[in-house]
Design an enzyme around this catalytic site. Structure first.
Site, mmCIF file in Angstrom:
data_model
loop_
_atom_site.group_PDB
_atom_site.id
_atom_site.type_symbol
_atom_site.label_atom_id
_atom_site.label_comp_id
_atom_site.label_asym_id
_atom_site.label_seq_id
_atom_site.Cartn_x
_atom_site.Cartn_y
_atom_site.Cartn_z
ATOM 1 N N PHE A 153 -6.264 47.126 -2.811
ATOM 2 C CA PHE A 153 -7.368 46.393 -3.427
ATOM 3 C C PHE A 153 -8.107 45.650 -2.334
ATOM 4 O O PHE A 153 -7.559 44.747 -1.698
ATOM 5 C CB PHE A 153 -6.918 45.394 -4.501
ATOM 6 C CG PHE A 153 -8.110 44.717 -5.130
ATOM 7 C CD1 PHE A 153 -8.796 45.329 -6.166
ATOM 8 C CD2 PHE A 153 -8.593 43.519 -4.639
ATOM 9 C CE1 PHE A 153 -9.938 44.736 -6.713
ATOM 10 C CE2 PHE A 153 -9.730 42.922 -5.184
ATOM 11 C CZ PHE A 153 -10.398 43.532 -6.223
ATOM 12 N N ASP A 189 -6.218 43.025 5.920
ATOM 13 C CA ASP A 189 -6.876 42.290 4.837
ATOM 14 C C ASP A 189 -5.902 41.220 4.354
ATOM 15 O O ASP A 189 -5.008 41.483 3.555
ATOM 16 C CB ASP A 189 -7.266 43.250 3.706
ATOM 17 C CG ASP A 189 -7.992 42.527 2.565
ATOM 18 O OD1 ASP A 189 -7.921 41.285 2.507
ATOM 19 O OD2 ASP A 189 -8.611 43.206 1.730
ATOM 20 N N LYS A 192 -10.894 33.939 -0.158
ATOM 21 C CA LYS A 192 -10.173 33.182 -1.183
ATOM 22 C C LYS A 192 -9.879 31.743 -0.749
ATOM 23 O O LYS A 192 -10.755 30.902 -0.821
ATOM 24 C CB LYS A 192 -8.932 33.968 -1.611
ATOM 25 C CG LYS A 192 -9.329 35.266 -2.332
ATOM 26 C CD LYS A 192 -8.277 35.788 -3.282
ATOM 27 C CE LYS A 192 -8.867 36.824 -4.228
ATOM 28 N NZ LYS A 192 -8.672 38.201 -3.858
HETATM 29 C C1 PLP Z 1 -9.671 39.282 -3.778
HETATM 30 C C2 PLP Z 1 -9.516 40.263 -2.684
HETATM 31 C C3 PLP Z 1 -10.621 40.858 -2.072
HETATM 32 C C4 PLP Z 1 -12.033 40.654 -2.562
HETATM 33 O O1 PLP Z 1 -12.430 39.322 -2.544
HETATM 34 P P1 PLP Z 1 -13.719 38.861 -3.436
HETATM 35 O O2 PLP Z 1 -13.954 37.445 -2.977
HETATM 36 O O3 PLP Z 1 -13.308 38.938 -4.865
HETATM 37 O O4 PLP Z 1 -14.823 39.783 -3.099
HETATM 38 C C5 PLP Z 1 -10.386 41.705 -1.003
HETATM 39 N N1 PLP Z 1 -9.152 41.954 -0.567
HETATM 40 C C6 PLP Z 1 -8.057 41.403 -1.143
HETATM 41 C C7 PLP Z 1 -6.699 41.717 -0.593
HETATM 42 C C8 PLP Z 1 -8.197 40.551 -2.225
HETATM 43 O O5 PLP Z 1 -7.113 40.034 -2.808
#
Ligand code: PLP
Length: 402
Positions: free
Chosen positions: A141, A226, A255
């Site tokens: 994700f 990520d 986040k």
């Molecule tokens: C939440 C998330 C994203 C995307 O972040 P947004 O601020 O919602 O665009 C990307 N990678 C990971 C691992 C995430 O948990």
């Protein structure tokens, strides 16, 4: 007067149904606790998908936001503002890297990394024009843009949003041989989550992350981690990669970087990588704005104390121990690190959604992810007693269904 049902109906009446929220309507919060429109209190065990690692309205973050609102909120990157340099320097130092590129959302940080990796591939590695490939993992994700969903393996996230962006190769998560086999001379990056959060807090086998690091170095490929959900204290270290002593070429952060107040994301890397961008080639109107920088600088300072990582490690051990005790009592598996747990409920008992609804009735808010899996990620300010309370409510929900 109970206001919740009407407020739930109103919220559904006027919005696209791209979410299926629990039927609670929150009006205020502090620390690890939320209060709804009828005054009921709930322990927050989702923490805004880890955007609220420091809890709701952490005093130091709120103070920084208030002070900045009274001075300067936006300049655009056309001009430099006085919050910018400190933020970039302190975040770079936290990451042990040279440069920061600030954006707003996590998806934008991922998009930025894809662009930087491709440009690096053409200009530094010498990949033939238009041929760059990026290796990603099944179950990933990374966000919701058209390019990012192009390499999602979740049919809900991907179906009917094509045509899809080419240039991605998908390999099983945790399988180093498959990852290595997918790399060739066109490969510019490996993009993975060091722990797959949305997939259910899936921790890769020990040795996988060091293996990815070694293969990326040997094959002259950028390792892009990520850490948008796994980073910034969630797992008991600053970064999930730290558990295995691994340093990626690019950190993607988001986040919690915005302290639960403003969206702030960033790509953090050395100059030999981020240095490929020249003026005009990438940007964002709001990226690195003064309010975002003021809040995020305080986030970095909170993390620099090590206190939150320590809390997450200590309390996380307690959480995982008490959750493991429920295996066979309605739980079939517990995964994760620190204050981050993916738990699989016995599907014969109930779905993850049903479990979350029953937890909400007992004053604990959590979120199901796939099927019978629930993710628990309380704010790192949660106390041991509050954690015990949450697990006791879970145990009661499971016992009620057995
Ligand atoms: C939440 C998330 C994203 C995307 O972040 P947004 O601020 O919602 O665009 C990307 N990678 C990971 C691992 C995430 O948990």
């Amino acid at each position: 007067m109970v206001r919740t049902p009407a407020a739930v109906r109103d919220a559904e009446r006027w919005t696209a149904h791209n979410y299926h929220p629990l039927p609670v309507v929150i009006s205020s919060a502090e620390g690890a606790w939320l209060t709804d429109v009828d005054g009921r209190r709930y322990l927050d065990c989702l923490a805004g998908y880890s955007a609220l690692n420091f809890g709701h309205r952490h005093p130091q973050l709120i103070a920084a936001a208030h002070a900045q609102l009274d001075r300067l909120t936006l300049t655009s990157r056309a001009f430099i503002h006085d919050q910018f340099a400190d933020f970039c320097r302190e975040l770079a130092e936290l990451c042990g890297k040279e440069l920061v590129l600030p954006m707003n959302t996590g998806a934008e940080a991922v998009e930025t990394a894809i662009k930087v990796a491709r440009k690096w591939g053409y200009q530094v590695k010498g990949v033939p024009a238009g041929q760059a490939t990026i290796v990603v993992a099944e179950g990933n994700f990374h966000g919701r843009t058209t390019t990012i969903v192009s390499f999602s393996t979740d049919t809900d996230a991907r179906d009917d949003f094509g045509p899809y962006t080419p240039g991605f190769r998908i390999v099983p998560y945790g399988d180093l041989a498959a990852l290595e086999a997918a790399i060739d001379d066109t490969t510019v990056a490996v993009l993975i989550e060091p722990i797959q959060g949305e997939q259910g807090v899936v921790v890769p086998p020990e040795g996988y992350l060091p293996g990815v690091r070694r293969v990326c170095t040997e094959r002259n490929v950028l390792f892009v981690a990520d850490e948008i959900q796994s980073g910034l204290g969630r797992t008991g270290e600053t970064f999930a990669c730290d558990h295995e002593g691994v340093t990626p070429d690019m950190y993607l952060l988001g986040k919690a970087l915005g302290g639960g107040i403003v969206p702030v994301s960033a790509v953090v890397a050395d100059a030999d990588v981020l240095g490929v961008l020249r003026p005009g080639q990438h940007g964002s109107t709001f990226g690195g704005n003064p309010l975002a920088c003021a809040v995020a600088t305080e986030v970095v300072r909170l993390l620099a104390t090590g206190e939150f990582q320590h809390r997450s490690a200590e309390l996380g051990a307690r959480l995982h121990e008490s959750l493991r005790a429920l295996i066979g009592q309605g739980l079939v598996a517990v995964r994760g690190r620190g204050l981050w747990a993916g738990i699989d409920i016995d599907p014969a008992l109930m779905t993850g959604r049903e479990a979350c609804e029953r937890l909400a009735e007992r004053g604990v808010l959590a979120k199901d992810t796939h099927g019978s899996t629930i993710r628990l990620a309380p704010p790192l300010v949660v106390t041991a007693e509050e954690l015990d309370h949450a697990v006791a409510q879970l145990a009661a929900v499971l016992a009620g269904a057995r």
